[in-house]
Design an enzyme around this catalytic site. Structure first.
Site, mmCIF file in Angstrom:
data_model
loop_
_atom_site.group_PDB
_atom_site.id
_atom_site.type_symbol
_atom_site.label_atom_id
_atom_site.label_comp_id
_atom_site.label_asym_id
_atom_site.label_seq_id
_atom_site.Cartn_x
_atom_site.Cartn_y
_atom_site.Cartn_z
ATOM 1 N N GLY A 251 -8.934 -16.788 -4.434
ATOM 2 C CA GLY A 251 -9.459 -16.074 -5.599
ATOM 3 C C GLY A 251 -8.336 -15.609 -6.503
ATOM 4 O O GLY A 251 -7.366 -16.344 -6.734
ATOM 5 N N CYS A 258 1.679 -2.165 -3.058
ATOM 6 C CA CYS A 258 2.515 -2.544 -1.909
ATOM 7 C C CYS A 258 2.945 -4.007 -1.926
ATOM 8 O O CYS A 258 4.114 -4.307 -2.151
ATOM 9 C CB CYS A 258 1.791 -2.217 -0.617
ATOM 10 S SG CYS A 258 1.632 -0.447 -0.350
HETATM 11 P P1 NAD Z 1 2.369 7.066 -4.390
HETATM 12 O O1 NAD Z 1 3.103 6.759 -5.647
HETATM 13 O O2 NAD Z 1 0.899 7.179 -4.391
HETATM 14 O O3 NAD Z 1 2.924 8.428 -3.779
HETATM 15 C C1 NAD Z 1 4.272 8.768 -3.740
HETATM 16 C C2 NAD Z 1 4.342 10.286 -3.915
HETATM 17 O O4 NAD Z 1 5.690 10.731 -3.688
HETATM 18 C C3 NAD Z 1 3.977 10.732 -5.337
HETATM 19 O O5 NAD Z 1 2.922 11.675 -5.270
HETATM 20 C C4 NAD Z 1 5.261 11.363 -5.870
HETATM 21 O O6 NAD Z 1 5.045 12.434 -6.738
HETATM 22 C C5 NAD Z 1 5.918 11.800 -4.562
HETATM 23 N N1 NAD Z 1 7.359 12.051 -4.661
HETATM 24 C C6 NAD Z 1 8.314 11.305 -5.267
HETATM 25 N N2 NAD Z 1 9.524 11.857 -5.088
HETATM 26 C C7 NAD Z 1 9.344 12.966 -4.347
HETATM 27 C C8 NAD Z 1 10.204 13.947 -3.805
HETATM 28 N N3 NAD Z 1 11.537 13.888 -3.986
HETATM 29 N N4 NAD Z 1 9.680 14.972 -3.087
HETATM 30 C C9 NAD Z 1 8.355 15.051 -2.885
HETATM 31 N N5 NAD Z 1 7.472 14.139 -3.360
HETATM 32 C C10 NAD Z 1 7.965 13.108 -4.076
HETATM 33 O O7 NAD Z 1 2.846 5.952 -3.342
HETATM 34 P P2 NAD Z 1 2.091 5.521 -1.995
HETATM 35 O O8 NAD Z 1 1.189 4.398 -2.261
HETATM 36 O O9 NAD Z 1 1.620 6.720 -1.288
HETATM 37 O O10 NAD Z 1 3.321 4.895 -1.191
HETATM 38 C C11 NAD Z 1 4.305 5.695 -0.591
HETATM 39 C C12 NAD Z 1 5.128 4.820 0.325
HETATM 40 O O11 NAD Z 1 4.293 4.350 1.377
HETATM 41 C C13 NAD Z 1 5.698 3.577 -0.333
HETATM 42 O O12 NAD Z 1 6.943 3.282 0.267
HETATM 43 C C14 NAD Z 1 4.688 2.507 0.026
HETATM 44 O O13 NAD Z 1 5.250 1.218 0.003
HETATM 45 C C15 NAD Z 1 4.324 2.931 1.429
HETATM 46 N N6 NAD Z 1 3.007 2.491 1.878
HETATM 47 C C16 NAD Z 1 1.927 2.626 1.065
HETATM 48 C C17 NAD Z 1 0.687 2.206 1.493
HETATM 49 C C18 NAD Z 1 -0.512 2.258 0.594
HETATM 50 O O14 NAD Z 1 -1.524 1.617 0.918
HETATM 51 N N7 NAD Z 1 -0.478 2.966 -0.519
HETATM 52 C C19 NAD Z 1 0.548 1.647 2.788
HETATM 53 C C20 NAD Z 1 1.654 1.579 3.612
HETATM 54 C C21 NAD Z 1 2.887 1.987 3.149
#
Ligand code: NAD
Length: 456
Positions: A251, A258
């Site tokens: 699709g 990610c």
């Molecule tokens: P996101 O952008 O939703 O959240 C990141 C958060 O970190 C934001 O709210 C931001 O304000 C905060 N932040 C940034 N700098 C900061 C600091 N110095 N102190 C405190 N807070 C701070 O991102 P996400 O999707 O939650 O992803 C976070 C990590 O997890 C990434 O590395 C991502 O690859 C990994 N991850 C995400 C998922 C997913 O499905 N979203 C799954 C597995 C892994």
């Protein structure tokens, strides 16, 4: 146990609420004051099924603040900040992880444990562990595999727990075991590895999933050129236990916060490590994936002629169902490509209109499917939400100007839509999408409409 979670986005907010559900006292910390204010009111700052209920149920065990000093009361500190793609290269931007750990350092003490959950380029954890060590605290990398849309369940009942430890560190393993006592007691497999392996497990898993999706989308290109049907092909090869049917839904491809940035960052890290050749295939995985977006627009153009001024309804904006995340969303990319070709796009989504508007305020967004379909000359199913998969084609047909649907997720019951007078074009299904030579109709796989979407 008292736990801090630094970074309360899609990963961190769910992790914080999940840890409270497991019985811990949690301090959630983020630099985004708006997000923290919402969480403090027990409101989820984004759409995630089950999260609001957890936040409300555990108000007494959850504290949200922008003040990192509040972490001093915690013993285990999860790092869940973002690692987006850098603006100037395909590599990961690890500045937020560095900043979060640096901000935490003054509050660390012997016996504390810093637990990395963010997805980072291999080598990052080793660098951070060296910064943490002088405080007497230790660092473990515990990659996160949750899928948006199912994040609560994935947090409470993970497939596996991976702990990457810094040398021989049984104390940290025991401490993390205590944090995850409930899922471990329920039988969740747990692996202890070195730091490098734990970081690689995450990027390798995402690289594999992306490759599987792009593989079937490459087959879709071949199917379109050769008169085959990629959904039947996927059903047939998926019956081979060595291959499996999951992640073979051809699709519009993958997107989100990610997979796209993770495969690019992995490739960039491979180059830095001198093993770029081993990961060069990820460039092709990326290209195949991006080509699907233009393919949808090409199919429409073939059907309608030049798209200038043509009214197109796009159903779906989120990168996948059950999420409001539009980061690198294939659906939003299609909206933008259509607009570039002059189409009048009217787009809708059950939950992602606001996040889409923040990312791109220009398209016309409407709240309901009926509004989107009203007067449409073509419809694109761009995100396979259950409510779009289950649309009644007769009702849907009553408002449109022309019964043409491009099923960019191969999620519709083609026979039903055809019976209701629609022209259905799929991706990788020659009889439904072949541009050059639309041949006689072949048999649809019987269970096409029931097929569940893949969640990354
Ligand atoms: P996101 O952008 O939703 O959240 C990141 C958060 O970190 C934001 O709210 C931001 O304000 C905060 N932040 C940034 N700098 C900061 C600091 N110095 N102190 C405190 N807070 C701070 O991102 P996400 O999707 O939650 O992803 C976070 C990590 O997890 C990434 O590395 C991502 O690859 C990994 N991850 C995400 C998922 C997913 O499905 N979203 C799954 C597995 C892994």
């Amino acid at each position: 146990m008292r736990i801090s979670v630094i970074g309360c986005g899609y990963l961190g907010a769910v992790h914080a609420a999940g840890m409270a559900e497991l019985g811990h006292d949690v301090i959630g910390i983020d630099v985004d004051a708006q997000k923290i204010a919402a969480l403090a009111r027990a409101e989820a700052p984004f759409y995630e099924p089950g999260l609001p209920e957890l936040l409300r149920a555990h108000r007494s065990r959850l504290l949200f603040t922008t003040d990192v000093a509040a972490a001093r009361d915690a013993r285990v500190h999860f790092i869940a900040v973002g690692t987006p793609q850098r603006h100037d290269s395909p590599a990961a931007d690890t500045r937020f992880v560095d900043a979060a750990v640096d901000a935490l350092l003054p509050y660390l003490a012997p016996g504390h444990l810093v637990v990395g959950k963010s997805t980072v380029p291999v080598g990052t954890a080793e660098r951070l562990a060296a910064r943490v060590r002088p405080t007497g605290a230790r660092l473990v990398w515990n990659p996160e595999f949750l899928r948006e849309g199912r994040a609560v369940d994935d947090t409470l009942h993970p497939d596996r727990l991976v702990y990457g430890v810094d040398g021989d560190d049984e104390t940290s393993v025991a401490l993390l075991d205590a944090v995850y006592a409930a899922p471990l007691a329920a039988g969740t497999p747990r692996m202890v590895t070195d730091l490098a392996t734990a970081q690689l497990v995450k990027t390798a898993a995402n690289a594999f999933l992306a490759t599987k999706i792009s593989f079937i989308n490459a087959m879709a290109e071949v199917a379109e050129a050769s008169g085959a049907d990629v959904t039947q092909l996927a059903d047939a090869i998926g019956l081979d236990a060595r291959i499996g049917r999951a992640f073979l839904n051809a699709g519009l491809g993958f997107g989100g916060g990610c997979l796209p940035k993770d495969i690019r960052a992995f490739r960039a890290r491979g180059d830095e490590l001198g093993v770029g050749e081993a990961l060069s295939f990820l460039g092709e995985v990326d290209s195949i994936n991006l080509r699907r977006r233009t393919r949808v627009v090409d199919v429409l153009e073939h059907e309608l002629g030049p798209l200038i001024g043509r009214r197109i309804a796009v159903l779906g904006l989120a990168f996948k169902p059950d999420s409001d995340d539009v980061r690198d969303s294939p659906a939003l990319a299609v909206v933008q490509l259509l607009r570039e070709r002059g189409a009048v796009v009217v787009a809708t989504d059950p939950v992602a209109i606001e996040t889409a508007r923040l990312r791109d305020p220009l398209p016309t967004y409407v709240e309901t499917v009926e509004q989107a379909l009203d007067g449409a000359e073509a419809v694109v199913l761009a995100t396979e939400w259950a409510e779009y998969r289950g649309l009644d084609p007769v009702v849907a047909g009553s408002g449109v100007a022309n019964r043409l649907v491009v099923d960019a997720r191969n999620a519709l019951d083609v026979d039903r839509w055809r019976e209701a007078g629609w022209v259905v074009r799929g991706l990788g299904r020659a009889h439904a999408s072949r541009v050059e030579d639309p041949r006689s109709v072949q048999r649809e796989p019987e269970h096409a409409a029931e097929r569940q979407p893949d969640h990354v």
